[in-house]
Design a protein around this motif. Structure first.
Motif, short mmCIF file in Angstrom:
data_model
loop_
_atom_site.label_atom_id
_atom_site.label_comp_id
_atom_site.label_asym_id
_atom_site.label_seq_id
_atom_site.Cartn_x
_atom_site.Cartn_y
_atom_site.Cartn_z
N TYR A 80 0.85 -1.19 0.00
CA TYR A 80 0.00 0.00 0.00
C TYR A 80 0.89 1.25 0.00
CZ TYR A 80 -3.52 3.31 1.82
OH TYR A 80 -4.38 4.37 2.00
N ILE A 81 0.52 2.23 -0.79
CA ILE A 81 1.18 3.54 -0.72
C ILE A 81 0.14 4.54 -0.24
CG2 ILE A 81 2.39 5.36 -1.98
CD1 ILE A 81 3.28 3.26 -4.01
N GLY A 86 1.36 10.07 -2.23
CA GLY A 86 0.82 10.46 -3.52
C GLY A 86 -0.11 9.45 -4.16
N VAL A 87 -0.52 8.41 -3.42
CA VAL A 87 -1.32 7.36 -4.05
C VAL A 87 -2.62 7.08 -3.29
CG1 VAL A 87 -1.34 4.94 -4.79
CG2 VAL A 87 0.73 6.31 -5.07
N GLY A 88 -2.54 6.55 -2.09
CA GLY A 88 -3.73 6.22 -1.30
C GLY A 88 -4.40 4.94 -1.73
N VAL A 91 -0.99 -1.25 -4.45
CA VAL A 91 -0.31 -1.24 -5.74
C VAL A 91 0.34 -2.58 -6.10
CG1 VAL A 91 0.06 1.24 -5.82
CG2 VAL A 91 1.74 -0.24 -4.66
N GLY A 92 0.44 -3.50 -5.16
CA GLY A 92 1.09 -4.76 -5.51
C GLY A 92 0.92 -5.84 -4.47
N SER A 151 -0.56 5.10 -10.60
CA SER A 151 -1.61 6.01 -11.06
C SER A 151 -2.98 5.32 -11.07
CB SER A 151 -1.28 6.53 -12.46
OG SER A 151 -1.30 5.47 -13.39
N ASP A 152 -2.99 4.00 -10.87
CA ASP A 152 -4.24 3.24 -10.87
C ASP A 152 -4.26 2.22 -9.72
OD1 ASP A 152 -6.72 2.25 -11.75
OD2 ASP A 152 -5.73 0.69 -12.94
#
Length: 186
Positions: A80-81, A86-88, A91-92, A151-152
């Motif tokens: 999690y970022i 900058g993400v919220g 991501v992996g 970004s997604d």
């Protein structure tokens, strides 16, 4: 089904209360494998590099690096970022392949050759404090199973998120949703 217990003993009532509390909190017992990992994207580390080279990392003091000691080969990380990074979102998902090492000892493959990560990173502060084991960046090698571009990310306000670096994942809702979203085995 018509079965009742009259005057249940206190230990039965305590067990029932604990079970209802866990269900209400959406918690399950830790499965011995899954961790939440908060990837702190900043001048010391980049998600794009972590995804490319297969790692997660933390640095800047024992508060951040000690949790990496609990990550062992075979553990699965839901990464999690934070919004601050900058993400919220998530991501992996990856599997830990080796125990943590100082960034100066971490090697990556570039053009078929193994080189020092610090020689190729674009993160300007990754090599800060390389001779200080308490403050330096520590890296945990990861084989990524599923990735999303930052970004997604996968976002859902009900998913578990926490400021701690590495936490045993016990949130039932998150453990149900993330494997489906990332297309992996639960």
């Amino acid at each position: 089904h018509g079965n009742t217990i009259r005057n249940p003993p206190p230990e039965v009532m305590d067990a029932l209360a604990a079970a209802y509390e866990d269900v209400g909190n959406g918690k399950v017992d830790w499965n011995g494998r899954d961790f939440y990992f908060s990837f702190g994207q900043n001048e010391q580390r980049s998600w794009d590099e972590a995804a490319k080279f297969g790692f997660v990392s933390a640095g800047g003091g024992e508060r951040y690096t000690n949790p990496l000691k609990s990550l062992k080969p075979g553990h699965r990380l839901y990464t999690y970022i934070s919004k601050r990074g900058g993400v919220g979102g998530y991501v992996g998902v990856g599997e830990v392949t080796a125990e943590r090492v100082p960034a100066k000892e971490f090697r990556v493959e570039v053009d078929g050759e193994m080189v020092s990560y610090l020689d190729v990173t674009q993160s300007p502060e990754a090599s800060q404090f390389t001779d200080d084991p308490l403050m330096c960046e520590w890296v945990v090698p990861v084989k990524w199973i599923a990735l999303r571009d930052q970004s997604d990310p996968f976002k859902d306000p009900q998913l578990f998120a926490n400021q701690n670096i590495a936490v045993q994942m016990t949130n039932a809702y998150t453990l149900d949703r993330l494997p489906k979203e990332f297309g992996i085995e639960p």
